[in-house]
Design a protein around this motif. Sequence first.
Motif, PDB file in Angstrom:
ATOM      1  N   PHE A  94       0.848  -1.189   0.000  1.00 50.04           N
ATOM      2  CA  PHE A  94       0.000   0.000   0.000  1.00 50.04           C
ATOM      3  C   PHE A  94       0.879   1.232   0.000  1.00 50.04           C
ATOM      4  CE2 PHE A  94      -2.877  -3.253   1.387  1.00 50.04           C
ATOM      5  CZ  PHE A  94      -4.076  -2.893   0.791  1.00 50.04           C
ATOM      6  N   LEU A  95       0.698   2.102  -1.012  1.00 42.82           N
ATOM      7  CA  LEU A  95       1.519   3.300  -1.168  1.00 42.82           C
ATOM      8  C   LEU A  95       0.642   4.514  -1.439  1.00 42.82           C
ATOM      9  CD1 LEU A  95       4.252   1.883  -3.574  1.00 42.82           C
ATOM     10  CD2 LEU A  95       4.455   2.246  -1.112  1.00 42.82           C
ATOM     11  N   PRO A  96       1.083   5.688  -0.995  1.00 38.68           N
ATOM     12  CA  PRO A  96       0.379   6.913  -1.373  1.00 38.68           C
ATOM     13  C   PRO A  96       0.780   7.289  -2.795  1.00 38.68           C
ATOM     14  CG  PRO A  96       2.223   7.434   0.055  1.00 38.68           C
ATOM     15  CD  PRO A  96       2.167   5.936  -0.064  1.00 38.68           C
ATOM     16  N   LEU A  97      -0.185   7.385  -3.690  1.00 38.97           N
ATOM     17  CA  LEU A  97       0.089   7.680  -5.092  1.00 38.97           C
ATOM     18  C   LEU A  97      -0.467   9.038  -5.486  1.00 38.97           C
ATOM     19  CD1 LEU A  97      -0.767   4.217  -6.694  1.00 38.97           C
ATOM     20  CD2 LEU A  97       1.450   5.041  -5.865  1.00 38.97           C
ATOM     21  N   ASP A  98       0.217   9.692  -6.427  1.00 37.84           N
ATOM     22  CA  ASP A  98      -0.274  10.960  -6.954  1.00 37.84           C
ATOM     23  C   ASP A  98      -1.249  10.687  -8.097  1.00 37.84           C
ATOM     24  OD1 ASP A  98       1.247  10.367  -9.230  1.00 37.84           O
ATOM     25  OD2 ASP A  98       2.799  11.833  -8.777  1.00 37.84           O
ATOM     26  N   GLU A  99      -1.727  11.744  -8.740  1.00 38.95           N
ATOM     27  CA  GLU A  99      -2.714  11.591  -9.806  1.00 38.95           C
ATOM     28  C   GLU A  99      -2.157  10.869 -11.030  1.00 38.95           C
ATOM     29  OE1 GLU A  99      -0.516  15.364 -10.011  1.00 38.95           O
ATOM     30  OE2 GLU A  99      -1.820  14.577  -8.477  1.00 38.95           O
ATOM     31  N   ASN A 100      -0.817  10.776 -11.159  1.00 47.37           N
ATOM     32  CA  ASN A 100      -0.189  10.069 -12.274  1.00 47.37           C
ATOM     33  C   ASN A 100       0.143   8.620 -11.940  1.00 47.37           C
ATOM     34  OD1 ASN A 100      -0.162  12.407 -13.902  1.00 47.37           O
ATOM     35  ND2 ASN A 100       1.647  13.119 -12.826  1.00 47.37           N
ATOM     36  N   GLY A 101      -0.180   8.171 -10.725  1.00 43.68           N
ATOM     37  CA  GLY A 101       0.091   6.800 -10.325  1.00 43.68           C
ATOM     38  C   GLY A 101       1.496   6.569  -9.814  1.00 43.68           C
ATOM     39  N   ASN A 102       2.202   7.633  -9.474  1.00 41.20           N
ATOM     40  CA  ASN A 102       3.548   7.522  -8.924  1.00 41.20           C
ATOM     41  C   ASN A 102       3.533   7.859  -7.439  1.00 41.20           C
ATOM     42  OD1 ASN A 102       5.017   6.831 -11.340  1.00 41.20           O
ATOM     43  ND2 ASN A 102       4.579   8.899 -12.031  1.00 41.20           N
ATOM     44  N   TRP A 140       5.039  10.636   1.526  1.00 43.55           N
ATOM     45  CA  TRP A 140       4.647   9.253   1.785  1.00 43.55           C
ATOM     46  C   TRP A 140       4.721   8.867   3.254  1.00 43.55           C
ATOM     47  CZ3 TRP A 140       8.038   5.739   3.936  1.00 43.55           C
ATOM     48  CH2 TRP A 140       9.383   6.114   3.970  1.00 43.55           C
ATOM     49  N   ALA A 141       5.561   9.525   4.041  1.00 44.00           N
ATOM     50  CA  ALA A 141       5.739   9.151   5.447  1.00 44.00           C
ATOM     51  C   ALA A 141       4.703   9.789   6.371  1.00 44.00           C
ATOM     52  CB  ALA A 141       7.142   9.516   5.915  1.00 44.00           C
ATOM     53  N   ALA A 142       3.899  10.711   5.858  1.00 40.95           N
ATOM     54  CA  ALA A 142       2.878  11.354   6.686  1.00 40.95           C
ATOM     55  C   ALA A 142       1.830  10.328   7.105  1.00 40.95           C
ATOM     56  CB  ALA A 142       2.228  12.496   5.922  1.00 40.95           C
ATOM     57  N   THR A 143       1.329  10.469   8.307  1.00 37.10           N
ATOM     58  CA  THR A 143       0.393   9.468   8.834  1.00 37.10           C
ATOM     59  C   THR A 143      -1.012   9.609   8.272  1.00 37.10           C
ATOM     60  OG1 THR A 143      -0.048  10.876  10.739  1.00 37.10           O
ATOM     61  CG2 THR A 143       1.657   9.191  10.978  1.00 37.10           C
ATOM     62  N   SER A 144      -1.377  10.765   7.770  1.00 43.58           N
ATOM     63  CA  SER A 144      -2.749  10.967   7.308  1.00 43.58           C
ATOM     64  C   SER A 144      -2.894  10.855   5.790  1.00 43.58           C
ATOM     65  CB  SER A 144      -3.240  12.348   7.758  1.00 43.58           C
ATOM     66  OG  SER A 144      -2.423  13.354   7.182  1.00 43.58           O
ATOM     67  N   VAL A 145      -1.926  10.251   5.118  1.00 46.09           N
ATOM     68  CA  VAL A 145      -1.954  10.138   3.667  1.00 46.09           C
ATOM     69  C   VAL A 145      -2.740   8.897   3.259  1.00 46.09           C
ATOM     70  CG1 VAL A 145      -0.520   9.832   1.616  1.00 46.09           C
ATOM     71  CG2 VAL A 145       0.256  11.311   3.454  1.00 46.09           C
ATOM     72  N   GLU A 146      -3.638   9.065   2.288  1.00 43.10           N
ATOM     73  CA  GLU A 146      -4.422   7.942   1.766  1.00 43.10           C
ATOM     74  C   GLU A 146      -3.524   7.061   0.892  1.00 43.10           C
ATOM     75  OE1 GLU A 146      -8.104   7.230  -1.293  1.00 43.10           O
ATOM     76  OE2 GLU A 146      -8.073   9.071  -0.121  1.00 43.10           O
ATOM     77  N   THR A 147      -3.658   5.748   1.038  1.00 40.24           N
ATOM     78  CA  THR A 147      -2.826   4.823   0.273  1.00 40.24           C
ATOM     79  C   THR A 147      -3.662   4.006  -0.706  1.00 40.24           C
ATOM     80  OG1 THR A 147      -3.014   3.111   1.970  1.00 40.24           O
ATOM     81  CG2 THR A 147      -1.118   4.616   2.126  1.00 40.24           C
ATOM     82  N   THR A 148      -2.968   3.461  -1.693  1.00 38.33           N
ATOM     83  CA  THR A 148      -3.580   2.639  -2.725  1.00 38.33           C
ATOM     84  C   THR A 148      -2.827   1.321  -2.807  1.00 38.33           C
ATOM     85  OG1 THR A 148      -4.146   4.629  -3.981  1.00 38.33           O
ATOM     86  CG2 THR A 148      -4.164   2.552  -5.190  1.00 38.33           C
TER      87      THR A 148
END
Length: 84
Positions: free
Chosen positions: A36-44, A49-57
């Motif tokens: 599970f990784l936090p991705l931007d609108e381009n899929g990268n 990424w290390a922030a605790t409140s970031v949505e992951t995919t």
Amino acid sequence: MAHTPKPLPDGDDKIDAAAADGGDVAMIVVTVDHVFLPLDENGNGRADWAATSVETTRVSKRARLQVPADLAKHLSKRDQAEIL
């Protein structure tokens, strides 16, 4: 005369090479069933990424994507991705 194979560069060498080229991102391939990784609108991978409140995919095995260099090192050390 015996042939001694040249050692393969490790992930840190690849990251250092990317940094020398002026980039702070690295190309990786996921080596586990999924991660599970936090991705931007381009899929990268995202820089925060290390922030605790970031949505992951969920990213499947064999997926190739660009991620921040520090995330690439983190995933490589955990055997979750290979740095290309």
